[in-house]
Design an enzyme around this catalytic site. Structure first.
Site, mmCIF file in Angstrom:
data_model
loop_
_atom_site.group_PDB
_atom_site.id
_atom_site.type_symbol
_atom_site.label_atom_id
_atom_site.label_comp_id
_atom_site.label_asym_id
_atom_site.label_seq_id
_atom_site.Cartn_x
_atom_site.Cartn_y
_atom_site.Cartn_z
ATOM 1 N N HIS A 1 0.747 -1.124 -0.070
ATOM 2 C CA HIS A 1 0.164 0.106 -0.079
ATOM 3 C C HIS A 1 0.776 1.264 0.133
ATOM 4 O O HIS A 1 0.675 1.927 -1.076
ATOM 5 C CB HIS A 1 -0.963 -0.028 1.220
ATOM 6 N N ARG B 1 -5.600 -11.123 -14.536
ATOM 7 C CA ARG B 1 -4.409 -11.887 -14.708
ATOM 8 C C ARG B 1 -4.921 -13.286 -15.442
ATOM 9 O O ARG B 1 -4.424 -14.332 -14.972
ATOM 10 C CB ARG B 1 -3.692 -12.170 -13.352
HETATM 11 FE FE1 HAS Z 1 -5.472 1.391 -4.683
HETATM 12 C C1 HAS Z 1 -5.563 -1.951 -5.209
HETATM 13 C C2 HAS Z 1 -7.543 1.112 -2.028
HETATM 14 C C3 HAS Z 1 -5.183 5.026 -4.003
HETATM 15 C C4 HAS Z 1 -2.738 1.661 -6.670
HETATM 16 N N1 HAS Z 1 -4.184 0.122 -5.788
HETATM 17 C C5 HAS Z 1 -4.506 -1.094 -5.850
HETATM 18 C C6 HAS Z 1 -3.559 -2.018 -6.620
HETATM 19 C C7 HAS Z 1 -2.832 -0.572 -7.094
HETATM 20 C C8 HAS Z 1 -3.326 0.354 -6.745
HETATM 21 C C9 HAS Z 1 -1.276 -0.825 -7.956
HETATM 22 O O1 HAS Z 1 -8.799 -1.143 -0.273
HETATM 23 C C10 HAS Z 1 -3.519 -3.366 -7.255
HETATM 24 C C11 HAS Z 1 -2.497 -4.152 -6.174
HETATM 25 C C12 HAS Z 1 -2.514 -5.257 -6.699
HETATM 26 O O2 HAS Z 1 -1.767 -5.746 -7.687
HETATM 27 O O3 HAS Z 1 -2.816 -6.529 -5.994
HETATM 28 N N2 HAS Z 1 -6.326 2.791 -3.426
HETATM 29 C C13 HAS Z 1 -7.316 2.453 -2.594
HETATM 30 C C14 HAS Z 1 -7.770 3.557 -1.701
HETATM 31 C C15 HAS Z 1 -6.850 4.608 -2.072
HETATM 32 C C16 HAS Z 1 -6.189 4.226 -3.357
HETATM 33 C C17 HAS Z 1 -8.616 3.540 -0.613
HETATM 34 N N3 HAS Z 1 -4.178 2.961 -5.389
HETATM 35 C C18 HAS Z 1 -4.462 4.330 -4.859
HETATM 36 C C19 HAS Z 1 -3.235 5.036 -5.567
HETATM 37 C C20 HAS Z 1 -2.540 4.249 -6.481
HETATM 38 C C21 HAS Z 1 -3.217 2.903 -6.277
HETATM 39 C C22 HAS Z 1 -3.085 6.648 -5.467
HETATM 40 C C23 HAS Z 1 -1.239 4.493 -7.233
HETATM 41 C C24 HAS Z 1 -0.639 5.438 -7.304
HETATM 42 N N4 HAS Z 1 -6.294 -0.172 -3.915
HETATM 43 C C25 HAS Z 1 -7.169 0.093 -2.822
HETATM 44 C C26 HAS Z 1 -7.671 -1.237 -2.393
HETATM 45 C C27 HAS Z 1 -6.956 -1.963 -3.122
HETATM 46 C C28 HAS Z 1 -6.116 -1.412 -4.297
HETATM 47 C C29 HAS Z 1 -8.424 -1.783 -1.375
HETATM 48 C C30 HAS Z 1 -7.096 -3.855 -3.067
HETATM 49 C C31 HAS Z 1 -7.994 -4.357 -4.106
HETATM 50 C C32 HAS Z 1 -8.174 -5.748 -4.499
HETATM 51 O O4 HAS Z 1 -9.192 -6.524 -3.878
HETATM 52 O O5 HAS Z 1 -6.964 -6.332 -4.731
HETATM 53 C C33 HAS Z 1 -7.008 6.164 -1.808
HETATM 54 O O6 HAS Z 1 -5.685 6.749 -1.699
HETATM 55 C C34 HAS Z 1 -7.960 6.859 -2.912
HETATM 56 C C35 HAS Z 1 -8.370 8.208 -2.114
HETATM 57 C C36 HAS Z 1 -8.970 9.172 -3.196
HETATM 58 C C37 HAS Z 1 -10.161 9.878 -3.102
HETATM 59 C C38 HAS Z 1 -10.443 10.561 -3.996
HETATM 60 C C39 HAS Z 1 -10.716 12.184 -3.885
HETATM 61 C C40 HAS Z 1 -11.179 13.062 -5.022
HETATM 62 C C41 HAS Z 1 -10.249 14.228 -5.459
HETATM 63 C C42 HAS Z 1 -10.595 14.669 -6.671
HETATM 64 C C43 HAS Z 1 -11.227 16.132 -6.277
HETATM 65 C C44 HAS Z 1 -11.716 16.479 -8.011
HETATM 66 C C45 HAS Z 1 -12.644 16.983 -8.640
HETATM 67 C C46 HAS Z 1 -12.743 17.534 -9.864
HETATM 68 C C47 HAS Z 1 -13.696 17.506 -7.368
HETATM 69 C C48 HAS Z 1 -10.853 9.645 -1.866
HETATM 70 C C49 HAS Z 1 -9.077 14.670 -4.434
HETATM 71 C C50 HAS Z 1 -12.014 18.810 -10.133
HETATM 72 C C51 HAS Z 1 -12.320 19.351 -11.669
HETATM 73 C C52 HAS Z 1 -11.685 20.440 -11.901
HETATM 74 C C53 HAS Z 1 -12.225 20.972 -13.224
HETATM 75 C C54 HAS Z 1 -10.645 21.341 -11.188
HETATM 76 CU CU CU Z 2 -3.441 -0.530 -1.113
#
Ligand code: HAS
Ligand code: CU
Length: 540
Positions: free
Chosen positions: A217, A432
């Site tokens: 993570h 996979r």
């Molecule tokens: Fe993830 C699996 C949970 C972030 C990468 N993640 C993965 C895997 C990778 C990865 C590589 O809980 C696969 C691993 C594998 O091969 O088995 N991830 C999360 C959560 C977040 C998260 C809770 N992941 C990332 C980031 C990554 C990444 C960053 C790479 C850089 N992830 C998981 C979980 C798994 C997982 C489980 C396991 C799944 C499984 O079952 O195998 C958090 O950090 C995300 C937080 C983000 C937010 C979004 C907030 C929104 C914002 C945008 C505002 C924009 C607006 C639009 C309003 C809550 C800040 C603006 C528009 C304008 C015009 C200006």
């Molecule tokens: Cu993770």
């Protein structure tokens, strides 16, 4: 090392990163084609898994590590205004990491390390792969050490002064990385290497997965932090405004570091080796780590709004149209935030203990991480490269419009690639797999999505090649660039006095130590106190 030499050193890191990236994109197109089954002649599980393993390792470890090291050296020297400390050591780290990359690439390309980028046992790779990956990490430790020494030297020379925000965040990433890599280092040293060398006959797969989850993570935040640094220190200036809050930025980096480490078991929700209570605890922590990203979204959008209004934007949303959309840094930030919003939403679903069973090990997961890593993070790496290339090479970008075309095409390609991937996961497609042509009613429903993904892959490859072309053209043929000074954004309200805890890491390292002991001591310790799984205990 003169200024010129230091810049050359940063460029060397970036070229290793981008060469790995371009090669990995080519492999990506092969993979979507192979999996779809439309060209029977290229169907081969052996080649497919060799390719996916190489693609994953190049993208997740080589591109990121070299980019982060190069960017880190640049940020440290320019924001602290001091030369790289101990250049021979820095160069040694670079060569060790590069040597490790080449060493790992050989078995990968020969199909002797088709263990995917997570290299979970009991699938075994040639020992050169494990050695190479270890050297890559060891090389990066040189970098992390140098960053911390430079921070320390600066603080000694500037008592009571505020560490510049870019360096504060850069040091947070170095510390995060040192903590993060311990898990996989233990797995390599005590399990994978002895096992691959034949010193051990068996391997405890549960322990290996637990140690890898320690790393899996927080490593994603190690990749993400340079993107956030650009959000905070480059985007506001590029948009013509100021950073909404310097303090909030520091709080976000601290929270990412502290909350990001002790939560890896959200990758193990369906694994048997850990108890439900520990998984739930890590699951709750996972929701806490979304907070710094929400803070970052808020601060960056607020900074963009400040800039948009300064540029004459009116009304509730008029400031959005007033932003300089043709500026690569601003455009990248907007596209990157959009992908972060959707990819983060997917992350929340993954993190929800019960909902995870719906998506775990399905195509949804690569959909999630391509959107948030290849989308959000890499888009900001592009923008950083466009911004720094003239400063590093002394040459103006070869074109004003090509970078925006490249950023848009990457965004569109990523949307075409990842939307079907999410849908396929919900339709039950496992991740996979090398082939989707089972010709049952279920897999027939997958076909149109697979075809769309081929299109997405081709658009992305074209965009990646355009990116490399722009950098190459600029470096070899660009006109002279007079402005080599980097512009870090000023905060809206100047920082007057910061509490020590927002200017250093002593307290946070202690908090991390306690959290790591609480969340990993028993889950790891159990493997040494429980002998119920050893064959001898069962009389075999
Ligand atoms: Fe993830 C699996 C949970 C972030 C990468 N993640 C993965 C895997 C990778 C990865 C590589 O809980 C696969 C691993 C594998 O091969 O088995 N991830 C999360 C959560 C977040 C998260 C809770 N992941 C990332 C980031 C990554 C990444 C960053 C790479 C850089 N992830 C998981 C979980 C798994 C997982 C489980 C396991 C799944 C499984 O079952 O195998 C958090 O950090 C995300 C937080 C983000 C937010 C979004 C907030 C929104 C914002 C945008 C505002 C924009 C607006 C639009 C309003 C809550 C800040 C603006 C528009 C304008 C015009 C200006
Ligand atoms: Cu993770």
């Amino acid at each position: 090392m003169s200024d010129q030499e230091a810049r050359r050193f940063v460029i060397d890191h970036f070229w290793v990163a981008f060469a790995a990236f371009a090669l990995a994109c080519v492999l990506g197109v092969y993979q979507v084609l192979e999996r779809s089954g439309i060209i029977p002649a290229i169907q081969s599980p052996a080649v497919y898994f060799a390719s996916v393993s190489t693609h994953g390792v190049l993208m997740a470890y080589v591109l990121t590590t070299f980019f982060i090291m190069g960017f880190g050296y640049y940020v440290a020297t320019t924001s602290l205004k001091m030369p790289i400390w101990n250049k021979p050591l820095a160069k040694t780290g670079y060569w060790i990491a590069l040597g490790g990359t080449v060493m790992a690439a050989i078995p990968l390309l020969l199909g002797k390390a088709s263990v995917l980028y997570t290299f979970y046992p009991p699938v075994q790779a040639n020992v050169l792969f494990y050695l190479g990956a270890t050297l890559l990490v060891v090389g990066s430790w040189f970098w992390a050490g140098i960053m911390l020494v430079m921070l320390h030297q600066w603080k000694v020379a500037h008592p009571g002064e505020t560490v510049p925000l870019p360096m504060y965040a850069n040091a947070a990433n170095a510390i995060l990385w040192l903590w993060t890599s311990v898990g996989v280092a233990l797995e390599m040293l005590f399990q994978l290497l002895p096992w691959a060398l034949g010193l051990m006959d068996t391997i405890d797969v549960g322990l290996a997965r637990t140690l890898f989850a320690w790393t899996l993570h927080p490593i994603v935040y190690f990749w993400l932090i340079p993107a956030y640094i650009a959000f905070y220190v480059f985007v506001p200036a590029a948009a013509g405004g100021k950073l909404f809050s310097d303090e909030l930025a520091r709080v976000s980096f601290i929270m990412i570091m502290v909350f990001g480490l002790p939560i890896g078991f959200h990758h193990l929700y369906v694994d048997p080796e850990q108890a439900a209570g520990w998984k739930l605890a890590h699951g709750i922590g996972t929701f806490a780590v979304a907070i710094p990203t929400l803070l970052t979204g808020f601060t960056v959008i607020a900074s963009l709004e400040v800039a948009g209004r300064k540029r004459g934007g009116h009304g509730l949303f008029g400031w959005i149209g007033a932003l300089p959309w043709r500026n690569p840094m601003v455009l990248a930030a907007i596209l990157s935030l959009l992908m972060l919003m959707l990819g983060g939403f997917g992350g929340m679903i993954n993190a929800s203990y019960a909902m995870n069973t719906m998506v775990h090990n399905t195509a949804w997961v690569p959909g999630h991480f391509h959107l948030i890593f290849a989308g959000t993070v890499i888009t900001m790496y592009f923008a950083i490269a466009y911004y720094l290339w003239p400063k590093l090479t002394g040459k103006q970008l070869c074109s004003a419009s090509l970078p925006t075309l490249q950023l848009w095409s990457w965004f569109i390609g990523m949307a075409i690639l990842t939307t079907p991937w999410h849908v396929l996961g919900l339709l039950g497609q496992p991740r996979r797999i090398s082939d989707v042509t089972y010709n049952t009613l279920l897999t027939l429903a997958w076909d149109p999505y697979e075809l769309a993904m081929i299109l997405g892959g081709c658009v992305l490859l074209a965009s990646a090649l355009l990116f490399v072309y722009i950098l190459f053209q600029t470096q070899t043929k660009g006109a002279e660039e007079p402005d080599r000074a980097v512009a870090y954004a000023e905060p809206l309200h100047p920082v007057v006095k910061l509490p020590a805890m927002l200017n250093g890491f002593g307290l946070w390292n202690r908090v991390i130590l306690v959290l790591m002991i609480v969340s990993f001591a028993v889950p790891i310790g159990q493997f040494f106190f429980m002998d119920s799984f050893s064959p001898s205990a069962w009389g075999y």
